[in-house]
Design an enzyme around this catalytic site. Structure first.
Site: not given
Ligand SMILES: *Cc1c(COP(=O)(O)O)cnc(C)c1O
Length: 429
Positions: A144, A239, A267
């Site tokens: 994701y 990511d 995060k």
């Molecule tokens: C949470 C997450 C996102 C998206 O971040 P948001 O701040 O919710 O838009 C993208 N990539 C990874 C791996 C994530 O865990």
């Protein structure tokens, strides 16, 4: 456990908010029942509106690596509030946090702040396309990367939990440019690059997957991606929105030594406030406006509040032994859970790196593939989830999410969690 106020708020929320939640991962669709409403957090604990206390392993979905209301984060926020909320112009703290991020994540020479992880991956992909002049991108099943149109193809997290890995509303013209490969399958990578390598702008991957439960890469897998990207002129994007500062101070790239061209973060770097970032090689990052032709912008980007909280966070987690302690706690928790599952005769295994973990109701010893995650016993997970909740432990309400231990979780919380787990495993049999 009394949940009257939560139930009443949920009923009201359903009327005014689609599905009663502002992010689908907060719904309880994957476990049954209704979501709880919270009014406070304190260290390792969450407090719901009915005054029930839970040991929290969601940590606001990753950011709260220091636990709730850590004093350094709170005082940094209070200090900034005294000076203003935002200026729509540059600040000294933005330079400081950029410098700090570059010093912690070695592949990053320049970094731009955005307001969410979604924006970070969206921008990194636009940059990769602008830089290479190519359109095709590669992602992996179960990963994701936020709700970017072209990335909501065989996606993980809430999309997977709700059984909608391919979102409606994404034009086919977008999803056709996204090629999806199975995670941890080297042959599939070789095959793809043989035919499409030279048309590919980038490969984006969660270098440890945290949105299909928690699945680390098999040995040399990331090295292979690196090699193929370099050979074909595609960019490799890690990511690390979730893994960044979670598994090690320098992310997965520090643990594996595999150096991506671009990295996305989020995060943890905002200390719990809305933030995201993408960065990498100077030569690539200079293609972004105002220097280059790839446009990217944000009204609230580099918000002084988010930056203040993030800096306090990054400074605190840079202290000696921080990751050693975090790892030891998560490991004690996983060892304890496996022991109690075995005693109860429940098929169960775990994955863990640093402060992140995954629990699998499965007989298989090592979980490395999406299919193995999907084959886990969903009923066992549901029973376990609700029993843990009843026993005062809050886990992510989905079998496809990673768990997080924070620095605020002490021996006492781990012991209480294991006692709860003993009851929860017993409830399964
Ligand atoms: C949470 C997450 C996102 C998206 O971040 P948001 O701040 O919710 O838009 C993208 N990539 C990874 C791996 C994530 O865990």
């Amino acid at each position: 456990m009394n949940r009257e106020k939560s139930q009443a708020l949920y009923a009201a929320a359903l009327q005014y908010i689609p599905g009663g939640v502002n992010s689908p991962v907060r719904a309880f669709k994957g476990v049954g029942g209704n979501p709880l409403f919270f009014k406070g957090g304190d260290g390792a604990y969450l407090v719901d509106v009915d005054d029930n206390r839970y040991i929290d392993y969601v940590g606001a979905w990753g950011p709260l690596i220091l636990g709730h209301r850590h004093e350094r984060v709170i005082s940094a926020l209070q200090a900034q509030l005294g000076k203003g909320i935002g200026y729509g112009a540059s600040t000294e703290a933005e330079v400081e946090i950029a410098k700090k991020i570059c010093s912690m994540v070695h592949s990053i020479e320049q970094v731009r702040l955005v307001t969410s992880g979604t924006e970070a991956t969206m921008s990194a992909i636009r940059l990769a396309r602008g830089y290479t002049g190519r359109d095709k991108i590669v992602k992996f099943e179960g990963c994701y990367h936020g709700h970017v149109d072209g990335l909501l193809v065989k996606a993980g997290s809430g999309a997977l939990t709700l059984g909608e890995p391919d979102s409606s509303g994404v034009p086919q013209a977008y999803s056709e440019l996204t090629h999806v490969l199975p995670y941890n399958d080297k042959e599939a990578v070789e095959d793809y690059f043989e035919t499409h390598g030279n048309e590919t702008a980038c490969v984006i991957i969660e270098p440890i997957a945290g949105n299909m439960n928690f699945v680390p890469p098999v040995p040399d897998y990331l090295d292979l991606l690196r090699e193929k990207c370099t050979e074909s002129g595609a960019l490799l994007i890690f990511d690390e929105v979730m893994t960044g500062f979670r598994v090690a101070p320098g992310g997965v790239q520090q643990i594996t030594g595999v150096v991506p061209d671009l990295t996305t973060l989020g995060k943890v770097i905002g200390g719990g406030l809305p933030i995201g970032a993408f960065g990498g090689k100077r030569q690539i990052m200079e293609k972004i406006a105002p220097n280059g032709a790839v446009y990217q912008a944000g009204t609230l980007a580099g918000s002084p509040l988010a930056v203040a909280a993030g800096l306090a966070m990054l400074e605190t987690i840079s202290e000696p032994n921080f990751y050693k302690d975090l790892h030891a706690k998560a490991k004690a928790l996983m060892d304890g859970l496996k022991e109690r599952a075995r005693a109860a005769g429940v098929p169960f295994t775990t994955n863990q790196v640093g402060g992140m973990f995954g629990c699998f109701f499965s007989t298989e010893e090592k979980i490395t593939k999406f299919e193995q995650v999907m084959a886990c016993n969903a009923e066992h997970f549901q029973t376990f989830f609700h029993a843990m909740l009843e026993n005062g432990v809050y886990l992510a309400p989905s079998a496809y999410e990673a768990g997080f231990v924070s620095a605020a979780h002490g021996d006492e919380e781990i012991a209480k969690t294991l006692d709860a787990a003993e009851n929860a495993f017993a409830a399964i049999n």
